[in-house]
Design a protein around this motif. Structure first.
Motif, PDB file in Angstrom:
ATOM      1  N   ASN A 194      -5.424   8.449   2.742  1.00  0.00           N
ATOM      2  CA  ASN A 194      -4.587   7.644   3.619  1.00  0.00           C
ATOM      3  C   ASN A 194      -3.596   8.551   4.367  1.00  0.00           C
ATOM      4  OD1 ASN A 194      -2.674   5.864   4.694  1.00  0.00           O
ATOM      5  ND2 ASN A 194      -2.997   4.349   3.084  1.00  0.00           N
TER       6      ASN A 194
ATOM      7  N   TYR B  44      -5.777  -1.090   5.506  1.00  0.00           N
ATOM      8  CA  TYR B  44      -5.522  -0.137   6.581  1.00  0.00           C
ATOM      9  C   TYR B  44      -6.613   0.910   6.681  1.00  0.00           C
ATOM     10  CZ  TYR B  44      -3.690   3.693   9.318  1.00  0.00           C
ATOM     11  OH  TYR B  44      -3.545   4.663  10.248  1.00  0.00           O
ATOM     12  N   MET B  45      -6.966   1.443   5.518  1.00  0.00           N
ATOM     13  CA  MET B  45      -7.757   2.653   5.562  1.00  0.00           C
ATOM     14  C   MET B  45      -9.276   2.434   5.593  1.00  0.00           C
ATOM     15  SD  MET B  45      -5.482   4.688   6.221  1.00  0.00           S
ATOM     16  CE  MET B  45      -6.469   6.157   6.400  1.00  0.00           C
TER      17      MET B  45
ATOM     18  N   THR C  20       4.157   5.330   4.098  1.00  0.00           N
ATOM     19  CA  THR C  20       3.018   5.184   3.176  1.00  0.00           C
ATOM     20  C   THR C  20       3.253   6.042   1.942  1.00  0.00           C
ATOM     21  OG1 THR C  20       1.590   4.910   5.105  1.00  0.00           O
ATOM     22  CG2 THR C  20       0.511   5.359   3.007  1.00  0.00           C
TER      23      THR C  20
ATOM     24  N   ARG D 119      -3.837   9.745   8.281  1.00  0.00           N
ATOM     25  CA  ARG D 119      -2.819   9.333   9.243  1.00  0.00           C
ATOM     26  C   ARG D 119      -2.262  10.548   9.987  1.00  0.00           C
ATOM     27  NH1 ARG D 119      -0.111   4.178   8.487  1.00  0.00           N
ATOM     28  NH2 ARG D 119      -0.989   3.010   6.740  1.00  0.00           N
TER      29      ARG D 119
ATOM     30  N   SER E 154      -8.465   3.671  -1.404  1.00  0.00           N
ATOM     31  CA  SER E 154      -9.071   3.856  -0.095  1.00  0.00           C
ATOM     32  C   SER E 154      -9.701   2.562   0.421  1.00  0.00           C
ATOM     33  CB  SER E 154     -10.112   4.965  -0.156  1.00  0.00           C
ATOM     34  OG  SER E 154     -10.985   4.726  -1.228  1.00  0.00           O
TER      35      SER E 154
ATOM     36  N   VAL F 168       1.356   0.304   0.019  1.00  0.00           N
ATOM     37  CA  VAL F 168       0.205   0.610  -0.839  1.00  0.00           C
ATOM     38  C   VAL F 168       0.476   0.192  -2.286  1.00  0.00           C
ATOM     39  CG1 VAL F 168      -0.657   2.493   0.570  1.00  0.00           C
ATOM     40  CG2 VAL F 168       1.064   2.959  -1.165  1.00  0.00           C
TER      41      VAL F 168
ATOM     42  N   LEU G 191      -4.378   8.302  -2.646  1.00  0.00           N
ATOM     43  CA  LEU G 191      -3.671   7.839  -1.446  1.00  0.00           C
ATOM     44  C   LEU G 191      -3.312   9.001  -0.527  1.00  0.00           C
ATOM     45  CD1 LEU G 191      -1.364   5.091  -2.940  1.00  0.00           C
ATOM     46  CD2 LEU G 191      -3.101   4.765  -1.186  1.00  0.00           C
TER      47      LEU G 191
END
Lengths: 576, 576
Positions: free
Chosen positions: B124, A420-421, B284, B128, A416, A399, B120
């Protein structure tokens, strides 16, 4: 100056001089004002910095307390939990739980470090800034003292110049007046002499001569007197002019020295140590921030190490160790002869011999077909697991882009929005993963059915083969040595993690297992010798992904191939 | 089994068997429970992690907002301030103020980065973790399905074993019974035969013979029948025993497979991707934290660069540039001839010549003494400044010790107890510094008085010397070229900072200054040529500390030696 320049009048000269001196004095006043303004700006800056660090210290303390409270909340929960009692011993700590503990450790560490930062701001940085401020005030006063002395000297020297200039003017004026008087006398003398000559040539009378001679004498006397006066005044004027010129040189030299050096020195006095002290203060701040960073980094590295060391096999074994009673293989079913039946092995005498032979052949051909079929299923399983593994280990966790500060705009990319997200992306990926997973389970059940059937038929087949081949001399069942099987927990003692992670396939594991299992397993394994593809650990244990991929991702939580006999260390069939 | 073992009764065998099967079934139930417990622990851990990151995201956001508010408060103040208007242009920005701006920049950067971290965590990391949780639940269910299938297979196979064992028992019992019946028949036959032999030898009666023969025949027939029955039962028993033994082998193989592989596979199914997904989540988090650290470090490096580049001389020149009207040297005092006086230089004709000569000699000897005295004062000044400099640049800003985390105890050293900030120490140091500073100022005033006197006398001396030596042909004052002096601001244009900092003494500065100043300064500097020790920039500008110390601490805010003529670039005497 050269003769063509306009001759200035006294008043004009004095006026010009006074204007010039006034301008210098104005500059001197303004220079003090500038120095004062600079000191005020510095004090303002220092005050702002103190206020800034005071507030930042409060923020650090708030943040530190928040982090501490957060860590304490979960640590307390852990301390009181059942699991903690289980995992208290280090060797029982699951690698995943260890990561969680390190996340909390890191939080505690951050909490302590931010508290330290707050402490350093309050008890070091702010004090230093206060001291720099005191220095600024004191040095401004002392520098101004020096400046006052410099200015007094300038005033003195310009006053002196004024005096000597005025003296020069006075003596020069007198010299000019004496000169004109002398000139007037000379003119009169000339007139007198001319008159006398005229008289002597045209009209010479005795009566007039003595009278005229005395007047000429008188005239000469006056001329001499005026000549003396003129010479005296001229000397005075020359001296005064010399004094004026010398003082002019001295004044200009002093003014030059002041503007070139002294004013700069005065500012230097004011600046003395300001930059050095401010730099030391900011370096204290930097040292604190860099140290916090180092500490933070150490903590993150520890956590990263723990994430690297996450170990799905190790954790499985830890759990099975802790519940050894549950996972310990049961005593095997022994042959129980009925009412003293002394036959305790398969009988292959006539009349059953033919039937057994036929059965043996049937088993053999059935097994052949089953193994081929099951091998196909296994290949599909392997491929599916590989696909799953690729999905599960996709490196989608970087990130860092979110922290790029563009120099032109101060915006940062939204975290965001990263690939990936994005919701669609995630949903698609997860659906895909679950579909593959579903297929894997379907195939795994199919494989399990196949291998169960194979293992049973194989056992019968092998027993028949042995019977038919060797006759009735010995039975594989009854010949099992009466040795005690190894206890599950003892045999799979946790090895040092480093070996476990890195030397799994090139260490002496194979030899270790051979030694461990040889005495107990030989007969049992003999059942499997002829069908190694079946009794090998099922697919999730023996995927044929290339070794390089393990090395690249040593602990991604996926099952890894392992020499087959490892799980037999559990103690095959306990006979206790 | 061997004959000396106790013969077990049917019920005992069945009982043992049932106990054994019951134990296995208990284990299977416990295995499911263990799997379930593990999944619950995982869900709990994931829930804790989610809760942790949710709360930590809040903390980050709070912290970010606090930092932003703090930076904005002071940035707003700067924007509205008078100084900002002054310093808006980059070349006018003071190096100290630049540091302050970078401290605020760093605060804004930290604010943005912590907001990104919060984002994040929320968008994220937590997602997850939620996904990992879903996977745990789904995989536990699917694995349990697989386990149920495995267990059913075990139940089926043990039931079969039970059946074939019972069949073997039955047929064996029948076989035994047939055998005993056969044996009884044989015994009776033997008895009959014995009886017949006895009768035939001792008492042979005709009447009895056919009767006995038929009973023997009957006996034989029965024996044959029993023999056939026995053979049939024995065959059935053999087949049943063989079936039992084959099933026993199959059962043991399947149980072994289950305990050695299948149970482990079931756990692997449950574990599938758990470690990998959790690792990716934590990576992450780590990526975010490391990225924040990198960004933070970049900002700190920028600030450190600015602290390194703090430049007392540059700042002084910037201030003087901005106030060029105030610091611009005034027009020189010119010789103003009085009422057309055509003499405009020192006159050394008789009768003043002797006096001037005497005065010249007096000045010469007076200057000699004054210079020696002032040189002594200068040396003291230099030494004092060196001492002060050492005090002002002491490297007391390393606070890294405060961030050492001892492994054994969790305490950190108190930051305020560090050597610099102990109150006694600080007070002592400051008192010492101020005392030295006071002494420096006293000596500096003394030096200033001396050098002022010297500069004035030197100017007169030099003018006299010139006059007496060269006669009246030209005057240094009137021969000044009519060129305009350089404007202060233009000539000392800010040079690129890098050159200013690093190439000050080995760059082409000397040459640069020579070119700049030569046309204007030659006459003025000629005044100083004979006394370089006096008109050099005063001590705070020309301390003779060794070059190496500058290199080590390039911007400690202390005055540095500079080639003397730099300040003359100000434009010596403007003649506009």
């Amino acid at each position: 100056m050269s003769s063509h320049t306009r001759v200035k009048k006294d008043k004009e000269i004095i006026g010009d001089y006074e204007t010039q001196v006034k301008e210098i004095r104005n500059q001197l006043v303004e220079q003090f004002r500038c120095l004062e303004q600079q000191s005020e700006s510095r004090l303002q800056l220092l005050q702002d910095l103190q206020e800034f660090f005071r507030r930042k210290a409060e923020l650090q303390l708030e943040y530190s307390r928040g982090l501490d409270k957060l860590a304490e909340r979960f640590s307390g929960k852990i301390r009181s939990s059942r699991e903690h009692q289980h995992f208290k011993k280090d060797q029982n700590l699951l690698s995943t739980v260890n990561c969680w503990y390190l996340v909390l450790n890191q939080t505690r560490r951050e909490s302590r470090d931010h508290a330290t930062l707050s402490d350093l701001y309050n008890n070091n940085v702010i004090f230093r800034l206060a001291h720099v401020g005191e220095d600024v005030i004191r040095l401004f006063k002392k520098s101004k003292d020096i400046g006052v002395q410099m200015h007094e000297e300038l005033v003195k020297v310009t006053n002196e110049l004024y005096t000597v200039m005025k003296t020069y003017h006075m003596y020069h004026a007198e010299s000019v007046s004496a000169e004109s008087k002398l000139k007037e006398a000379e003119k009169q003398e000339e007139k007198q002499i001319g008159k006398a000559n005229e008289v002597s040539t045209s009209l010479m009378r005795h009566d007039d001569r003595p009278q005229r001679r005395s007047s000429v004498k008188k005239m000469e006397k006056m001329k001499e007197k005026r000549q003396a006066k003129y010479s005296e005044n001229k000397l005075k004027c020359t001296k005064a002019r010399n004094d004026y010129l010398l003082n002019l040189a001295a004044t200009n030299a002093l003014v030059a020295k002041y503007y070139i050096h002294d004013v700069s020195d005065m500012i230097d006095c004011c600046d003395m140590g300001y930059h050095a002290s401010l730099a030391r203060t900011l370096r204290t701040y930097l040292s604190a921030e860099y140290s916090l960073e180092t500490s933070r980094h150490e903590g993150l590295d520890q956590l990263e190490g723990a994430v690297d060391a996450m170990d799905v096999r190790g954790d499985k074994h830890r759990v099975m160790d802790m519940h050894s009673q549950i996972f310990c293989p049961p005593t095997r079913f022994d042959y129980q002869p009925h009412m003293g039946d002394e036959v305790c092995q398969v009988s292959a005498q006539q009349p059953v011999q033919t039937e057994l032979l036929m059965r043996h052949h049937q088993l053999q051909s059935r097994l052949g077909t089953l193994k081929i079929e099951n091998e196909e299923v296994r290949k599909t399983l392997d491929a599916t697991m590989q696909t799953l593994q690729d999905m599960l280990t996709v490196e989608d966790f970087d990130v860092s882009e979110a922290f790029q500060h563009s120099q032109s705009t101060e915006s940062v990319k939204s975290a965001s929005s990263d690939s990936y997200m994005s919701k669609v992306n995630v949903a698609k990926r997860r659906a895909n993963q679950q579909e593959t997973e579903g297929f894997y389970f379907t195939k795994f059940k199919e494989y399990l059915n196949g291998s169960n059937l194979i293992v049973k038929l194989q056992a019968k087949h092998d027993l028949l083969k042995q019977t038919l081949g060797e006759g009735e001399n010995n039975s594989p069942v009854t010949m099992l040595p009466p040795t005690l099987p190894p206890k599950p927990g003892r045999m799979r003692k946790p090895r040092p993690r480093s070996i476990f992670n890195h030397k799994l396939f090139n260490g002496n594991m194979e030899a270790f297992i051979k030694v461990l299992t040889a005495p107990y397993l030989a007969p049992m394994w003999s059942l499997c010798v002829h069908s190694p593809s079946i009794l090998q650990p099922p697919p999730i244990l023996h995927h044929s992904h290339p070794p390089s991929s393990h090395m690249a991702s040593p602990s991604l939580g996926l099952p890894r191939p392992l020499p087959r006999p490892i799980s037999t260390a559990f103690g095959l069939f306990s006979q206790a």
